[in-house]
Design a protein around this motif. Structure first.
Motif, mmCIF file in Angstrom:
data_model
loop_
_atom_site.group_PDB
_atom_site.id
_atom_site.type_symbol
_atom_site.label_atom_id
_atom_site.label_comp_id
_atom_site.label_asym_id
_atom_site.label_seq_id
_atom_site.Cartn_x
_atom_site.Cartn_y
_atom_site.Cartn_z
ATOM 1 N N ASN A 38 0.455 -7.307 -13.320
ATOM 2 C CA ASN A 38 -0.392 -6.348 -13.930
ATOM 3 C C ASN A 38 -1.527 -7.104 -14.529
ATOM 4 O OD1 ASN A 38 1.208 -4.175 -13.319
ATOM 5 N ND2 ASN A 38 2.710 -4.519 -15.089
ATOM 6 N N ASP B 207 6.612 2.033 -5.118
ATOM 7 C CA ASP B 207 7.412 2.532 -6.338
ATOM 8 C C ASP B 207 8.967 2.236 -6.041
ATOM 9 O OD1 ASP B 207 5.209 3.938 -7.015
ATOM 10 O OD2 ASP B 207 5.651 5.850 -6.242
ATOM 11 N N PRO C 213 2.732 4.177 -1.050
ATOM 12 C CA PRO C 213 3.289 4.489 -2.394
ATOM 13 C C PRO C 213 4.584 4.554 -2.721
ATOM 14 C CG PRO C 213 1.680 6.061 -1.574
ATOM 15 C CD PRO C 213 1.882 5.208 -0.478
ATOM 16 N N SER D 198 -6.000 0.529 -0.909
ATOM 17 C CA SER D 198 -5.867 1.748 -1.879
ATOM 18 C C SER D 198 -4.637 1.719 -2.715
ATOM 19 C CB SER D 198 -6.039 2.953 -0.956
ATOM 20 O OG SER D 198 -4.838 3.174 -0.126
ATOM 21 N N SER D 199 -4.989 2.072 -3.933
ATOM 22 C CA SER D 199 -3.809 1.812 -5.195
ATOM 23 C C SER D 199 -2.466 1.250 -4.745
ATOM 24 C CB SER D 199 -3.485 3.375 -5.435
ATOM 25 O OG SER D 199 -2.780 4.096 -4.379
ATOM 26 N N VAL E 76 0.816 -1.641 -5.029
ATOM 27 C CA VAL E 76 1.571 -2.269 -6.015
ATOM 28 C C VAL E 76 1.588 -3.690 -5.514
ATOM 29 C CG1 VAL E 76 3.942 -2.637 -6.604
ATOM 30 C CG2 VAL E 76 3.049 -0.227 -6.431
ATOM 31 N N GLU F 283 0.783 -1.122 0.025
ATOM 32 C CA GLU F 283 -0.012 0.121 0.144
ATOM 33 C C GLU F 283 0.945 1.359 -0.037
ATOM 34 O OE1 GLU F 283 -2.728 0.330 3.237
ATOM 35 O OE2 GLU F 283 -4.516 -0.835 2.101
ATOM 36 N N ASP G 21 -4.913 -8.398 -14.881
ATOM 37 C CA ASP G 21 -6.224 -8.144 -14.406
ATOM 38 C C ASP G 21 -7.093 -9.115 -13.998
ATOM 39 O OD1 ASP G 21 -6.005 -5.370 -14.727
ATOM 40 O OD2 ASP G 21 -6.879 -5.237 -16.737
#
Length: 182
Positions: free
Chosen positions: A122, A55, A51, A136-137, A139, A49, A124
């Motif tokens: 990645n 990253d 970021p 939330s968003s 990786v 979670e 789906d």
């Protein structure tokens, strides 16, 4: 991309979520320690979670992948150049040198890092099957053993180096013999 099919395995995929909870001044270090534990456990999926950590981890994996692919591609170019231009090692030598450099750098920096056995997920179809409702968003890292790919790029690099060294030795001998007889 990870080629993992959740439905094809009978076991439930293991995963860990690193939550973005800033409860102290050293939260980032705690996130990193949590990631290290999850990587060492070789879980199927790691959801990150925070970021900044996501990253950094994604970039680290991307650079490792880039080094690996560069080592293989330049090794193959060197092999092909060595076979096409047998009397001109100068064509294959730069590609061989780059392949050896990338393989060496990968071996020193990524080989023993458990993060190199993960890829940023990645797909789906795979992501839909993970319980990511309250995340939330993130990786997402998917476990992907890479021992075969490591052996591939080492083998290609070493084979291209051996062929290139043989070409250089052969060219040197021709030069010495032609200079001695002339």
């Amino acid at each position: 991309m990870v080629s993992r099919n959740i439905e094809s395995t009978s076991k439930v995929p293991t995963f860990h979520v690193i939550r973005e909870v800033y409860d102290s001044s050293n939260a980032h270090e705690r996130f990193e320690a949590e990631l290290d534990k999850a990587l060492e456990a070789k879980l199927d999926f790691i959801v990150i979670e925070p970021p900044r950590l996501g990253d950094e981890t994604g970039r680290w994996i991307w650079v490792g992948n880039c080094l690996h692919k560069t080592a293989v591609a330049t090794g193959v170019v060197s092999l092909v150049a060595s076979l096409l231009w047998r009397d001109r090692p100068i064509i294959a030598a730069p590609a061989c040198a780059l392949s050896i450099f990338c393989t060496g750098l990968y071996t020193v920096s990524w080989n023993y890092d458990p993060c190199c056995q993960y890829q940023v997920e990645n797909n789906d179809t795979v992501l839909e099957k993970l319980p990511l409702t309250d995340v939330s968003s993130p990786v997402i890292l998917g476990y992907s053993p890479n021992s075969k790919t490591k052996y591939l790029h080492r083998s290609v690099s070493l084979l291209s180096a051996a062929l290139c060294a043989w070409q250089i030795w052969r060219s040197y001998n021709r030069f010495v013999h032609s200079a001695g007889s002339g």
